[in-house]
Design a protein around this motif. Structure first.
Motif, PDB file in Angstrom:
ATOM      1  N   UNK A  24      -6.978 -18.344   3.609  1.00 48.31           N
ATOM      2  CA  UNK A  24      -5.908 -17.917   2.699  1.00 48.31           C
ATOM      3  C   UNK A  24      -4.525 -18.155   3.283  1.00 48.31           C
ATOM      4  N   UNK A  25      -4.428 -18.342   4.591  1.00 46.44           N
ATOM      5  CA  UNK A  25      -3.123 -18.614   5.204  1.00 46.44           C
ATOM      6  C   UNK A  25      -2.595 -19.992   4.819  1.00 46.44           C
ATOM      7  N   UNK A  26      -3.442 -20.828   4.227  1.00 44.41           N
ATOM      8  CA  UNK A  26      -3.006 -22.143   3.769  1.00 44.41           C
ATOM      9  C   UNK A  26      -2.333 -22.099   2.402  1.00 44.41           C
ATOM     10  N   UNK A  63      -3.775  -7.039   1.397  1.00 46.46           N
ATOM     11  CA  UNK A  63      -2.904  -8.058   1.992  1.00 46.46           C
ATOM     12  C   UNK A  63      -1.732  -8.309   1.051  1.00 46.46           C
ATOM     13  N   UNK A  64      -0.598  -7.677   1.349  1.00 52.42           N
ATOM     14  CA  UNK A  64       0.570  -7.749   0.474  1.00 52.42           C
ATOM     15  C   UNK A  64       1.158  -9.164   0.403  1.00 52.42           C
ATOM     16  N   UNK A  65       1.107  -9.892   1.516  1.00 51.29           N
ATOM     17  CA  UNK A  65       1.624 -11.265   1.506  1.00 51.29           C
ATOM     18  C   UNK A  65       0.817 -12.133   0.543  1.00 51.29           C
ATOM     19  N   UNK A  66      -0.499 -11.976   0.586  1.00 47.61           N
ATOM     20  CA  UNK A  66      -1.359 -12.749  -0.307  1.00 47.61           C
ATOM     21  C   UNK A  66      -1.106 -12.350  -1.757  1.00 47.61           C
ATOM     22  N   UNK A  67      -0.960 -11.062  -2.010  1.00 48.60           N
ATOM     23  CA  UNK A  67      -0.687 -10.589  -3.376  1.00 48.60           C
ATOM     24  C   UNK A  67       0.619 -11.184  -3.900  1.00 48.60           C
ATOM     25  N   UNK A  68       1.634 -11.254  -3.042  1.00 43.88           N
ATOM     26  CA  UNK A  68       2.916 -11.838  -3.454  1.00 43.88           C
ATOM     27  C   UNK A  68       2.757 -13.333  -3.760  1.00 43.88           C
ATOM     28  N   UNK A  69       1.965 -14.013  -2.938  1.00 43.65           N
ATOM     29  CA  UNK A  69       1.727 -15.436  -3.171  1.00 43.65           C
ATOM     30  C   UNK A  69       0.944 -15.683  -4.458  1.00 43.65           C
ATOM     31  N   UNK A  70       0.067 -14.758  -4.808  1.00 41.66           N
ATOM     32  CA  UNK A  70      -0.651 -14.880  -6.085  1.00 41.66           C
ATOM     33  C   UNK A  70       0.326 -14.848  -7.257  1.00 41.66           C
ATOM     34  N   UNK A  71       1.343 -13.991  -7.151  1.00 39.60           N
ATOM     35  CA  UNK A  71       2.369 -13.920  -8.207  1.00 39.60           C
ATOM     36  C   UNK A  71       3.149 -15.222  -8.285  1.00 39.60           C
ATOM     37  N   UNK A  72       3.485 -15.779  -7.127  1.00 40.88           N
ATOM     38  CA  UNK A  72       4.184 -17.066  -7.087  1.00 40.88           C
ATOM     39  C   UNK A  72       3.324 -18.152  -7.720  1.00 40.88           C
ATOM     40  N   UNK A  73       2.045 -18.161  -7.374  1.00 44.41           N
ATOM     41  CA  UNK A  73       1.124 -19.156  -7.928  1.00 44.41           C
ATOM     42  C   UNK A  73       1.053 -19.043  -9.445  1.00 44.41           C
ATOM     43  N   UNK A  74       0.996 -17.832  -9.937  1.00 44.27           N
ATOM     44  CA  UNK A  74       0.924 -17.624 -11.392  1.00 44.27           C
ATOM     45  C   UNK A  74       2.172 -18.173 -12.071  1.00 44.27           C
TER      46      UNK A  74
END
Length: 124
Positions: A24-26, A63-74
């Motif tokens: 997920x770090x990718x 994992x808040x960083x991953x959750x934030x990236x999910x929003x960016x992806x959306x």
């Protein structure tokens, strides 16, 4: 001539991309790649999907960083999935998955199905 030009335009298929990842770090680099391809492809950009499989899914609960990236992806229109087989293997349940992260029953099968649909795929 106008008829053949119109016919050629309607036959152009959009470029579709999929990444099967075990880390997920990718995700930041994957999202940058999706943006670059969208800019490069212009009107020919179609769809971009990411499937996360394996042990890395243990790192997604809380994992808040991953959750934030999910929003960016959306916002970018990038579809991200978690592999259900991997979740089961590492004793994770649907409630461990952040909201907005769909689960595909079998991530590897999902990737093969995307290939059949004409997606360019990459495993990293």
């Amino acid at each position: 001539m106008a008829t053949s030009s119109l016919k050629a335009q309607t036959q152009l298929e959009k470029n579709k991309y999929a990444v099967l990842s075990k880390n997920i770090q990718q995700l930041p680099a994957i999202l940058q790649t999706a943006t670059a391809l969208e800019n490069e492809d212009g009107e020919l950009f179609g769809e971009f999907q990411v499937i996360f499989c394996g042990k890395t899914l243990q790192n997604i609960p809380q994992n808040q960083d991953f959750a934030a990236l999910l929003k960016t992806a959306k916002k970018q229109g990038v579809k991200i999935f978690a592999c259900g087989i991997s979740l089961t293997k590492f004793n994770l349940s649907k409630k461990d998955v952040p909201p907005g992260l769909p689960i595909t029953e079998n991530g590897i099968l999902h990737a093969f199905q995307l290939q059949k649909q004409g997606f360019l795929t990459l495993t990293i």
